[in-house]
Write a protein that holds these residues in place. Structure first.
Motif, PDB file in Angstrom:
ATOM      1  N   LYS A 119       7.934 -46.052 -19.438  1.00  0.00           N
ATOM      2  CA  LYS A 119       9.078 -45.456 -18.745  1.00  0.00           C
ATOM      3  C   LYS A 119       9.336 -46.127 -17.396  1.00  0.00           C
ATOM      4  O   LYS A 119      10.485 -46.375 -17.016  1.00  0.00           O
ATOM      5  CB  LYS A 119       8.834 -43.961 -18.560  1.00  0.00           C
ATOM      6  CG  LYS A 119       8.905 -43.158 -19.849  1.00  0.00           C
ATOM      7  CD  LYS A 119       8.781 -41.676 -19.587  1.00  0.00           C
ATOM      8  CE  LYS A 119       8.897 -40.882 -20.886  1.00  0.00           C
ATOM      9  NZ  LYS A 119      10.243 -41.019 -21.498  1.00  0.00           N
ATOM     10  N   ASN A 139       6.838 -36.345 -11.220  1.00  0.00           N
ATOM     11  CA  ASN A 139       6.575 -35.532 -12.405  1.00  0.00           C
ATOM     12  C   ASN A 139       5.329 -36.010 -13.156  1.00  0.00           C
ATOM     13  O   ASN A 139       4.562 -35.193 -13.679  1.00  0.00           O
ATOM     14  CB  ASN A 139       7.789 -35.543 -13.337  1.00  0.00           C
ATOM     15  CG  ASN A 139       8.950 -34.746 -12.786  1.00  0.00           C
ATOM     16  OD1 ASN A 139       8.753 -33.795 -12.039  1.00  0.00           O
ATOM     17  ND2 ASN A 139      10.160 -35.135 -13.128  1.00  0.00           N
ATOM     18  N   ASP A 175       1.378 -36.530 -25.108  1.00  0.00           N
ATOM     19  CA  ASP A 175       2.791 -36.832 -25.300  1.00  0.00           C
ATOM     20  C   ASP A 175       3.505 -36.620 -23.968  1.00  0.00           C
ATOM     21  O   ASP A 175       3.721 -35.493 -23.539  1.00  0.00           O
ATOM     22  CB  ASP A 175       3.363 -35.910 -26.376  1.00  0.00           C
ATOM     23  CG  ASP A 175       4.800 -36.264 -26.745  1.00  0.00           C
ATOM     24  OD1 ASP A 175       5.527 -36.809 -25.880  1.00  0.00           O
ATOM     25  OD2 ASP A 175       5.207 -35.993 -27.894  1.00  0.00           O
ATOM     26  N   ASN A 233       6.631 -37.120 -23.066  1.00  0.00           N
ATOM     27  CA  ASN A 233       7.919 -36.425 -23.159  1.00  0.00           C
ATOM     28  C   ASN A 233       7.715 -34.916 -23.250  1.00  0.00           C
ATOM     29  O   ASN A 233       8.396 -34.138 -22.584  1.00  0.00           O
ATOM     30  CB  ASN A 233       8.698 -36.927 -24.376  1.00  0.00           C
ATOM     31  CG  ASN A 233       9.234 -38.328 -24.188  1.00  0.00           C
ATOM     32  OD1 ASN A 233       9.552 -38.738 -23.073  1.00  0.00           O
ATOM     33  ND2 ASN A 233       9.312 -39.077 -25.269  1.00  0.00           N
ATOM     34  N   GLN A 234       6.743 -34.503 -24.079  1.00  0.00           N
ATOM     35  CA  GLN A 234       6.448 -33.081 -24.215  1.00  0.00           C
ATOM     36  C   GLN A 234       5.911 -32.514 -22.911  1.00  0.00           C
ATOM     37  O   GLN A 234       6.305 -31.418 -22.489  1.00  0.00           O
ATOM     38  CB  GLN A 234       5.420 -32.878 -25.328  1.00  0.00           C
ATOM     39  CG  GLN A 234       5.008 -31.425 -25.533  1.00  0.00           C
ATOM     40  CD  GLN A 234       3.938 -31.271 -26.604  1.00  0.00           C
ATOM     41  OE1 GLN A 234       3.727 -32.161 -27.413  1.00  0.00           O
ATOM     42  NE2 GLN A 234       3.247 -30.150 -26.590  1.00  0.00           N
ATOM     43  N   LEU A 272       6.450 -33.666 -19.880  1.00  0.00           N
ATOM     44  CA  LEU A 272       7.518 -33.626 -18.881  1.00  0.00           C
ATOM     45  C   LEU A 272       8.444 -32.436 -19.125  1.00  0.00           C
ATOM     46  O   LEU A 272       8.926 -31.810 -18.173  1.00  0.00           O
ATOM     47  CB  LEU A 272       8.312 -34.928 -18.916  1.00  0.00           C
ATOM     48  CG  LEU A 272       7.593 -36.165 -18.369  1.00  0.00           C
ATOM     49  CD1 LEU A 272       8.439 -37.415 -18.578  1.00  0.00           C
ATOM     50  CD2 LEU A 272       7.266 -36.000 -16.887  1.00  0.00           C
ATOM     51  N   LYS A 273       8.702 -32.103 -20.397  1.00  0.00           N
ATOM     52  CA  LYS A 273       9.520 -30.934 -20.707  1.00  0.00           C
ATOM     53  C   LYS A 273       8.834 -29.659 -20.221  1.00  0.00           C
ATOM     54  O   LYS A 273       9.479 -28.767 -19.658  1.00  0.00           O
ATOM     55  CB  LYS A 273       9.777 -30.853 -22.212  1.00  0.00           C
ATOM     56  CG  LYS A 273      10.760 -31.881 -22.741  1.00  0.00           C
ATOM     57  CD  LYS A 273      10.955 -31.713 -24.238  1.00  0.00           C
ATOM     58  CE  LYS A 273      11.932 -32.763 -24.776  1.00  0.00           C
ATOM     59  NZ  LYS A 273      12.121 -32.639 -26.253  1.00  0.00           N
ATOM     60  N   ALA A 274       7.506 -29.591 -20.460  1.00  0.00           N
ATOM     61  CA  ALA A 274       6.754 -28.418 -20.012  1.00  0.00           C
ATOM     62  C   ALA A 274       6.764 -28.319 -18.496  1.00  0.00           C
ATOM     63  O   ALA A 274       6.896 -27.230 -17.928  1.00  0.00           O
ATOM     64  CB  ALA A 274       5.319 -28.491 -20.534  1.00  0.00           C
ATOM     65  N   GLU A 275       6.630 -29.469 -17.822  1.00  0.00           N
ATOM     66  CA  GLU A 275       6.642 -29.486 -16.365  1.00  0.00           C
ATOM     67  C   GLU A 275       8.009 -29.061 -15.839  1.00  0.00           C
ATOM     68  O   GLU A 275       8.103 -28.288 -14.879  1.00  0.00           O
ATOM     69  CB  GLU A 275       6.307 -30.890 -15.864  1.00  0.00           C
ATOM     70  CG  GLU A 275       6.358 -31.055 -14.353  1.00  0.00           C
ATOM     71  CD  GLU A 275       5.357 -30.183 -13.622  1.00  0.00           C
ATOM     72  OE1 GLU A 275       5.612 -29.851 -12.453  1.00  0.00           O
ATOM     73  OE2 GLU A 275       4.323 -29.829 -14.215  1.00  0.00           O
ATOM     74  N   LYS A 276       9.078 -29.537 -16.491  1.00  0.00           N
ATOM     75  CA  LYS A 276      10.429 -29.146 -16.072  1.00  0.00           C
ATOM     76  C   LYS A 276      10.633 -27.652 -16.264  1.00  0.00           C
ATOM     77  O   LYS A 276      11.219 -26.975 -15.402  1.00  0.00           O
ATOM     78  CB  LYS A 276      11.470 -29.923 -16.886  1.00  0.00           C
ATOM     79  CG  LYS A 276      12.904 -29.624 -16.484  1.00  0.00           C
ATOM     80  CD  LYS A 276      13.897 -30.433 -17.308  1.00  0.00           C
ATOM     81  CE  LYS A 276      15.327 -30.107 -16.910  1.00  0.00           C
ATOM     82  NZ  LYS A 276      16.310 -30.883 -17.726  1.00  0.00           N
ATOM     83  N   ALA A 277      10.155 -27.124 -17.398  1.00  0.00           N
ATOM     84  CA  ALA A 277      10.286 -25.695 -17.659  1.00  0.00           C
ATOM     85  C   ALA A 277       9.527 -24.874 -16.618  1.00  0.00           C
ATOM     86  O   ALA A 277      10.009 -23.831 -16.156  1.00  0.00           O
ATOM     87  CB  ALA A 277       9.770 -25.367 -19.056  1.00  0.00           C
ATOM     88  N   GLU A 307      11.511 -24.952 -13.405  1.00  0.00           N
ATOM     89  CA  GLU A 307      12.682 -24.086 -13.490  1.00  0.00           C
ATOM     90  C   GLU A 307      12.277 -22.616 -13.400  1.00  0.00           C
ATOM     91  O   GLU A 307      12.962 -21.811 -12.761  1.00  0.00           O
ATOM     92  CB  GLU A 307      13.427 -24.352 -14.801  1.00  0.00           C
ATOM     93  CG  GLU A 307      14.115 -25.716 -14.841  1.00  0.00           C
ATOM     94  CD  GLU A 307      14.769 -25.988 -16.183  1.00  0.00           C
ATOM     95  OE1 GLU A 307      14.487 -25.226 -17.149  1.00  0.00           O
ATOM     96  OE2 GLU A 307      15.540 -26.957 -16.290  1.00  0.00           O
TER      97      GLU A 307
END
Length: 446
Positions: free
Chosen positions: A81, A158, A193, A195-196, A198-203, A206
């Motif tokens: 990335k 992140n 993973d 991507n997974q 990062l999604k959890a971190e974003k959630a 939020e």
């Protein structure tokens, strides 16, 4: 722009090698040390305790492999990335230069007058519309490059958070759910993973933002009152593998429960009022992989409990409780498990009234009880071990009455999860404070 992201791949390779070495250690431990507990030459409580402890050690060897492999995978994904975002930043810089701009090493954009003829430079400088066109073009390319830099910065922050989560014990198999006995061991729930993750971190970010916003918008209150009765029933089950046998008979003529909760940011106030009129008898017994447990109790009469509690995040808390009882009760219990021992006996007929109070700081709590008795009875209780709430309890209680009497008791509790969070917060605070002091001292001599 000058960072060698290939070093992330090199580091990932070393983490994968580490996972392989840990696998060798786990296998050797299982074939030698842990194997001792699986033979018929060792039996009894010590064998059961050893099986628990040795299984927990092997669990950590296995969890360490999961964690190491996850970090290796996260670093490889991060390399990919970062490399992609670096190429996009380089492309943005090249496009800006091709559009007649200059881009400094710090990423600042300016109009490149050197590509203009003297006549063109003079025309631009004396033409208001020309100056406006240049300013708009510079601003557009500056934002384009700033956005590319911002994307790298956000990814960097992140990934840092994801790596910190990967090396924090998730305790997914703790509290009786598996062989994990350490609250701050290796993370058997680490994900590789990116991507997974990062999604959890974003959630999580939020959710934290919503919680903070909710706190800003004002306190929240909830609660209600519930009536039941009359109710009656009976149930029984024999001992099965890993489960205790039990029997229970109850008849409640009346039960009322009132609960309330008030929350404002990190502050939580809660209370409960419970009144029960009825009779019950129950018994449990068994010898399982967790140890020996025997308990029998019976009671009939009216019982009332009023309790209030105040908590501030995981740092501090306190409670107060009043209890009243009228009737008769008797109980006998004893446990001997890998996570502690306890025993109690009581018999009483008459009336009781008592108060209790205590507090908790950074996961370590202390409390005391005192009761006045009118009747006849005696009680003795001692506890050392982990309770159903996941906390470790150390305490006792003694009481006696012949006509008039009473009881006193005390307890210390240790909440591993809160202790760990408080220690982490304290370490972060010390680190931030030390950094501020260092910056201040350096600033004095700049």
């Amino acid at each position: 722009m000058s960072t060698n992201f290939g070093l992330l791949g090199t580091a990932a390779g070393k983490w994968e090698t580490m996972a392989g070495e840990l696998k060798k250690v786990e296998t050797r431990y299982g074939d030698t040390v842990q194997k001792i507990t699986t033979t018929e030459n060792w039996a009894g409580f010590s064998a059961v305790s050893a099986q628990k402890g040795f299984a927990a050690t092997r669990y950590e060897f296995s969890a360490a492999q999961v964690q190491a492999k996850a970090i290796a995978s996260l670093l490889r994904d991060a390399q990919e990335k970062f490399t992609d975002l670096k190429k996009k930043l380089e492309s943005a810089r090249d496009d800006a230069i091709a559009a007649g701009m200059t881009v400094s090493g710090e990423g600042r954009v300016a109009f490149d007058y050197s590509k203009l003829t003297p006549a063109e430079r003079s025309a631009y400088r004396h033409d208001p519309d020309g100056q406006k066109t240049i300013t708009e073009a510079v601003d557009k390319w500056q934002k384009h490059i700033d956005d590319r830099v911002k994307a790298v910065t956000e990814l960097d922050q992140n990934i840092k958070a994801v790596l910190e989560t990967a090396v924090t014990d998730s305790n997914k198999d703790a509290f009786g759910k598996g062989a994990d006995l350490s609250l701050s061991g290796f993370n058997a729930g680490a994900t590789g993973d990116l991507n997974q993750a990062l999604k959890a971190e974003k959630a999580a970010q939020e959710a934290a933002a919503k919680e903070a916003e909710a706190a800003k918008n004002g306190p929240k209150a909830e609660g209600g009152i519930k009536f039941t009765g009359p109710t009656a029933g009976a149930q029984a089950s024999g001992q099965k593998y890993g489960k205790e046998g039990s029997a229970k008979v109850y008849a409640d003529l009346f039960k009322m429960t009132t609960e309330g909760k008030y929350q404002n940011g990190d502050l939580t106030l809660s209370g409960v009022d419970d009144i029960t009129l009825g009779a019950r008898a129950s018994a449990t017994y068994g010898f399982t992989h967790e140890g020996l447990a025997v308990k029998a109790e019976t009671s009939a009469g009216v019982r009332a409990v009023v309790e209030g509690r105040a908590d501030y995040s995981h740092w501090a808390g306190g409670y107060g409780r009043f209890e009243g009882f009228g009737g008769g009760e008797a109980a006998l219990s004893g446990t001997a498990r890998w996570d502690g021992v306890s025993g109690s006996a009581k018999a009483f007929a008459g009336g009781k009234a008592g108060v209790a109070g205590g507090g908790e700081l950074a996961g370590i709590g202390a409390g005391a009880t005192a009761e006045g008795w009118a009747g006849i009875g005696a009680e003795a209780k001692g506890t050392f071990g982990k309770g159903d709430d996941g906390k470790w309890h150390v305490g006792g209680k003694l009481g006696i009455a012949v006509g008039i009497g009473g009881s006193v008791g005390g307890e210390f509790t240790f909440d591993g999860d809160k202790i760990k969070k408080s220690a982490t917060d304290a370490a972060d605070w010390v680190g931030d404070t030390a950094g501020d002091i260092k910056d201040g001292v350096v600033g004095l001599f700049d």
